[in-house]
Motif scaffolding. Structure first.
Motif, mmCIF file in Angstrom:
data_model
loop_
_atom_site.group_PDB
_atom_site.id
_atom_site.type_symbol
_atom_site.label_atom_id
_atom_site.label_comp_id
_atom_site.label_asym_id
_atom_site.label_seq_id
_atom_site.Cartn_x
_atom_site.Cartn_y
_atom_site.Cartn_z
ATOM 1 N N THR A 1 0.829 -1.201 0.000
ATOM 2 C CA THR A 1 0.000 0.000 0.000
ATOM 3 C C THR A 1 0.869 1.259 0.000
ATOM 4 N N ALA A 2 1.911 1.252 0.801
ATOM 5 C CA ALA A 2 2.824 2.400 0.841
ATOM 6 C C ALA A 2 3.510 2.593 -0.507
ATOM 7 N N GLN A 3 3.896 1.504 -1.160
ATOM 8 C CA GLN A 3 4.516 1.587 -2.478
ATOM 9 C C GLN A 3 3.553 2.166 -3.509
ATOM 10 N N VAL A 4 2.290 1.737 -3.449
ATOM 11 C CA VAL A 4 1.287 2.246 -4.389
ATOM 12 C C VAL A 4 1.066 3.739 -4.176
ATOM 13 N N LEU A 5 0.952 4.158 -2.922
ATOM 14 C CA LEU A 5 0.785 5.582 -2.638
ATOM 15 C C LEU A 5 1.973 6.379 -3.169
ATOM 16 N N GLU A 6 3.165 5.823 -3.018
ATOM 17 C CA GLU A 6 4.365 6.500 -3.525
ATOM 18 C C GLU A 6 4.327 6.582 -5.050
ATOM 19 N N GLU A 7 3.942 5.494 -5.713
ATOM 20 C CA GLU A 7 3.855 5.484 -7.174
ATOM 21 C C GLU A 7 2.815 6.478 -7.695
ATOM 22 N N LEU A 8 1.791 6.720 -6.892
ATOM 23 C CA LEU A 8 0.751 7.674 -7.264
ATOM 24 C C LEU A 8 1.142 9.104 -6.907
ATOM 25 N N ASP A 9 2.361 9.269 -6.428
ATOM 26 C CA ASP A 9 2.850 10.577 -5.996
ATOM 27 C C ASP A 9 1.947 11.212 -4.949
ATOM 28 N N SER A 10 1.450 10.364 -4.050
ATOM 29 C CA SER A 10 0.578 10.838 -2.987
ATOM 30 C C SER A 10 1.378 11.612 -1.958
ATOM 31 N N ASP A 11 0.795 12.687 -1.470
ATOM 32 C CA ASP A 11 1.407 13.451 -0.390
ATOM 33 C C ASP A 11 1.247 12.725 0.946
ATOM 34 N N THR A 12 0.405 11.725 0.942
ATOM 35 C CA THR A 12 0.086 10.994 2.155
ATOM 36 C C THR A 12 0.923 9.733 2.236
ATOM 37 N N THR A 13 1.490 9.467 3.402
ATOM 38 C CA THR A 13 2.158 8.198 3.630
ATOM 39 C C THR A 13 1.166 7.275 4.318
ATOM 40 N N TYR A 14 1.349 5.989 4.125
ATOM 41 C CA TYR A 14 0.405 5.029 4.686
ATOM 42 C C TYR A 14 0.569 4.936 6.197
ATOM 43 N N GLY A 15 -0.541 4.930 6.868
ATOM 44 C CA GLY A 15 -0.548 4.766 8.312
ATOM 45 C C GLY A 15 -1.979 4.714 8.804
ATOM 46 N N ASP A 16 -2.149 4.373 10.035
ATOM 47 C CA ASP A 16 -3.486 4.235 10.594
ATOM 48 C C ASP A 16 -4.261 5.545 10.621
ATOM 49 N N GLU A 17 -3.549 6.679 10.534
ATOM 50 C CA GLU A 17 -4.233 7.961 10.638
ATOM 51 C C GLU A 17 -4.898 8.390 9.323
ATOM 52 N N VAL A 18 -4.622 7.691 8.219
ATOM 53 C CA VAL A 18 -5.207 8.045 6.934
ATOM 54 C C VAL A 18 -6.666 7.609 6.919
ATOM 55 N N GLY A 19 -7.556 8.505 6.494
ATOM 56 C CA GLY A 19 -8.969 8.182 6.451
ATOM 57 C C GLY A 19 -9.566 8.438 5.088
ATOM 58 N N LEU A 20 -10.684 7.798 4.818
ATOM 59 C CA LEU A 20 -11.434 8.021 3.593
ATOM 60 C C LEU A 20 -12.619 8.907 3.948
ATOM 61 N N VAL A 21 -12.815 9.960 3.179
ATOM 62 C CA VAL A 21 -13.806 10.970 3.524
ATOM 63 C C VAL A 21 -14.890 11.033 2.459
ATOM 64 N N ASP A 22 -16.113 11.158 2.894
ATOM 65 C CA ASP A 22 -17.242 11.399 1.998
ATOM 66 C C ASP A 22 -17.156 12.852 1.560
ATOM 67 N N SER A 23 -16.809 13.091 0.304
ATOM 68 C CA SER A 23 -16.574 14.458 -0.174
ATOM 69 C C SER A 23 -17.849 15.304 -0.158
ATOM 70 N N ASP A 24 -19.010 14.680 -0.270
ATOM 71 C CA ASP A 24 -20.268 15.433 -0.234
ATOM 72 C C ASP A 24 -20.572 15.963 1.160
#
Length: 88
Positions: free
Chosen positions: A33-56
């Motif tokens: 997961t961390a590798q995928v986030l890095e490949e996507l040039d994500s500003d976020t690093t993988y960790g328990d604090e990352v959340g998915l948010v309902d944008s609406d």
């Protein structure tokens, strides 16, 4: 590929299970997961604090960790079902 026994399939399912301690699957999946986030040039690093948010609504509805855990178990089950059906 030779036919896998029912016991072989049970062992594969256990070894690929997210919570399997002797294969350290959870750590492997987190590394992927961390590798995928890095490949996507994500500003976020993988960790328990990352959340998915309902944008609406702007509300968090689950963590990335929860998503990855559920996704992994479902993906492994689908893959192993294919493996099992090929041996019949």
């Amino acid at each position: 590929m030779g036919k896998l026994s029912r016991r072989d399939m049970e062992e594969l399912r256990e070894a690929c299970s997210y919570d399997c301690g002797y294969t350290d699957t959870e750590e492997v999946v987190k590394d992927i997961t961390a590798q995928v986030l890095e490949e996507l040039d994500s500003d976020t690093t993988y960790g328990d604090e990352v959340g998915l948010v309902d944008s609406d609504r702007g509300e968090e509805f689950t963590t990335l960790d929860d998503f990855v855990r559920i996704f992994w178990d479902k993906a492994v089950e689908k893959i192993l079902n294919v493996v099992e059906s090929q041996g019949r």
